[in-house]
Each structure stands twice: as C-alpha cells, then as structure tokens.
Write an enzyme that holds these catalytic residues in place. Structure first.
Site, PDB file in Angstrom:
ATOM      1  N   SER A 163       0.855  -1.197   0.000  1.00 36.83           N
ATOM      2  CA  SER A 163       0.000   0.000   0.000  1.00 36.83           C
ATOM      3  C   SER A 163       0.886   1.240   0.000  1.00 36.83           C
ATOM      4  CB  SER A 163      -0.857   0.011   1.270  1.00 36.83           C
ATOM      5  OG  SER A 163      -1.306   1.320   1.561  1.00 36.83           O
TER       6      SER A 163
ATOM      7  N   TYR B 233      -2.572  -0.177  10.021  1.00 39.98           N
ATOM      8  CA  TYR B 233      -2.525  -0.568   8.613  1.00 39.98           C
ATOM      9  C   TYR B 233      -1.139  -0.294   8.010  1.00 39.98           C
ATOM     10  CZ  TYR B 233      -4.121  -0.624   3.708  1.00 39.98           C
ATOM     11  OH  TYR B 233      -4.280  -0.885   2.378  1.00 39.98           O
TER      12      TYR B 233
HETATM   13  C1  GCO Z   1      -6.583   4.140   4.405  1.00 43.15           C
HETATM   14  C2  GCO Z   1      -5.467   4.002   3.420  1.00 43.15           C
HETATM   15  C3  GCO Z   1      -5.843   2.991   2.364  1.00 43.15           C
HETATM   16  C4  GCO Z   1      -5.423   3.407   0.983  1.00 43.15           C
HETATM   17  C5  GCO Z   1      -4.542   2.507   0.237  1.00 43.15           C
HETATM   18  C6  GCO Z   1      -3.591   3.313  -0.610  1.00 43.15           C
HETATM   19  O1  GCO Z   1      -7.043   5.222   4.561  1.00 43.15           O
HETATM   20  O2  GCO Z   1      -6.952   3.142   5.020  1.00 43.15           O
HETATM   21  O3  GCO Z   1      -5.161   5.243   2.916  1.00 43.15           O
HETATM   22  O4  GCO Z   1      -7.178   2.767   2.335  1.00 43.15           O
HETATM   23  O5  GCO Z   1      -6.479   3.457   0.122  1.00 43.15           O
HETATM   24  O6  GCO Z   1      -3.897   1.588   1.027  1.00 43.15           O
HETATM   25  O7  GCO Z   1      -2.580   2.535  -1.058  1.00 43.15           O
END
Ligand code: GCO
Length: 252
Positions: free
Chosen positions: A143, A156
């Site tokens: 991500s 995350y």
């Molecule tokens: C969030 C993160 C992810 C992103 C993604 C981008 O807000 O949880 O920004 O949702 O969309 O991982 O690579």
C-alpha cells in the site's frame, strides 16, 4: 508472452476489489484460480465469473484472521487441488482510528490479517513447493501507507511496511528454490475497502489532485501487473515492489 497456461493460482481476498481483479487477470492468462474469502455469497458470485473463463476455478471460505488454523487449512487445500504455482496475498483489513484510540484487539486483527496470515500462508505454500522441487511466484499486496502516512493509518501502515520488508526477506530465503516473491503497491483504488474514502467528497477531490494521472485507480489497473510478475517473462525479478499509483509516490 505473459502466459500462465496450466498454472494453478491461489488468491486471498479474491472475491472482490483488487483480489478479484487479480484473480480474473490470472485466469484470463491461462491459470486455474482458487480464491479465498470470508463471505460465502461473494465467493460464489466471484467463482461463477471465473468459471466462465476456466471451469476449474473455485472458491474456498476461510477467515485468515484465524492464524492458528492456516496450516491445517492449507494442507486440506493442496489435498483437494494439488500444489499452487502462484500465491497472491491480497486479503486486507484496516482500522481507521487515531492511534491512541485503537484497542489491542483491533490492532491484532489488522496485523494478523495483513501480515501474520500472509507470512504463515506463504511459508506453507513455499514448503509444499520446496519439498516437491517446484518453482513458484508469490505476490504481496502492499500500500502507499508503507511509504507515507495519513491520519488514522497506524496499524494498517505498520502492517504494510512489514509486508514490504517481508517481500525482500522471503525473496532472499527462497531464491535458491526458484521461488520468487514480489510486491504490488496499489495507490488509491475504488473498492469496497476505500468506499468510505471515495464517498467523502473532500477526500476524493484530494486524491484526484494529489495523483499526477488525475484520477482514482480501478481494480482493473492492478491485475495485469500480477500476471506479468507471475509469468516466466519475469523470471529474474524477485524482492521488488511495484507501485501502481498514478504517480502518487513520485510527486509531493
Ligand atoms: C486508508 C489508506 C488505504 C489506501 C490505500 C492506498 O485510509 O486506510 O489510505 O485505504 O487506500 O492503502 O494505497
């Protein structure tokens, strides 16, 4: 070029979004694909679409947050389907809360699904290939949050940064067995996962203005790269993460 004829692929989080796009692309390239998902109805719908291309495709219901059961689950899977040449770790979870508001159970759930389950499943997968002297290709879905942070992404982002380093470690550990491990780092892609983000007009506008190619990504932007990284034309590529983000990381 770029064929996966006769290959068997396993895709976690494969019943929707990026996982489903990857499952579709692999299948179109010739693979028979098994998807893993938690939701039976979504599994069946996705498997039906895949079977239109290759009747050998199917879906298995499993909750990857149950990390202690992955080993048994995987041995059951290969008894049923045989060895998998390709593994895509796409199942993902998040908890969008400020760091000091995140409970230990919420933290553990994100780390378990995004990082620990990918480690255990990949290890089981590699073990089965190594003992049968077979090559393989594995992809982790990373991500933007492995590289940068926005508020509410601590668990995350930590899991995805860990996963990106895991790509390198596994690539190095398994290279001598001709098992390749790479990452794909999607930018902001419109899926169920990001629905709360793209439904927020201010946030959505920010994504478009922050992304040099000037739009949100679609799941279909991701699948073809997975085909390339898994096929024999990429046989000298391992330990890399390819970001597919419309230029997001290249600009500030
Ligand atoms: C969030 C993160 C992810 C992103 C993604 C981008 O807000 O949880 O920004 O949702 O969309 O991982 O690579």
């Amino acid at each position: 070029m770029f064929t996966l004829d006769g290959r068997r692929a396993l895709v976690t989080g494969g019943n929707s979004g990026i996982g489903f796009s990857i499952a579709m692309s692999l299948t179109r390239a010739g693979a028979s694909t098994v998807i893993i998902g938690r939701n039976n109805k979504k599994n069946i719908d996705a498997a039906n679409l895949l079977q239109k291309i290759n009747p050998l495709c199917s879906a298995e219901k499993f909750d990857l947050s149950d990390v202690s059961k992955i080993q048994t689950f995987y041995s059951r899977l290969i008894k049923k389907y045989g060895l998998f040449d390709i593994l895509i770790n796409c199942a993902g979870a998040t908890v969008r809360k400020r760091a000091d508001m995140i409970g230990i159970d919420e933290w553990n759930n994100v780390i378990n699904i995004n990082l620990t389950s990918a480690f255990i499943l990949s290890s089981e997968w590699a073990k089965s290939l190594i003992s049968n002297n077979r090559p393989g290709s594995c992809i982790m879905i990373i991500s933007l949050m492995s590289e940068a942070a926005r508020p509410t992404t601590s668990a995350y982002g930590a899991s995805k940064a860990g996963l990106k380093q895991l790509v390198k470690s596994l690539a190095v550990d398994w290279a001598k067995f001709n098992i390749r491990v790479n990452g794909i780092g999607p930018g902001y892609i419109k899926t169920d996962f990001t629905e709360p983000l793209y439904k927020n007009r201010d946030f959505s506008r920010w994504v478009v203005s922050r992304t040099p190619l000037g739009r949100w990504g679609n799941p279909d932007d991701i699948g073809p790269a997975a085909v390339f990284l898994c096929c024999d034309d990429a046989k000298f590529i391992t330990g890399q993460t390819l970001f597919i983000d419309g230029g997001w990381l290249a600009s500030f």
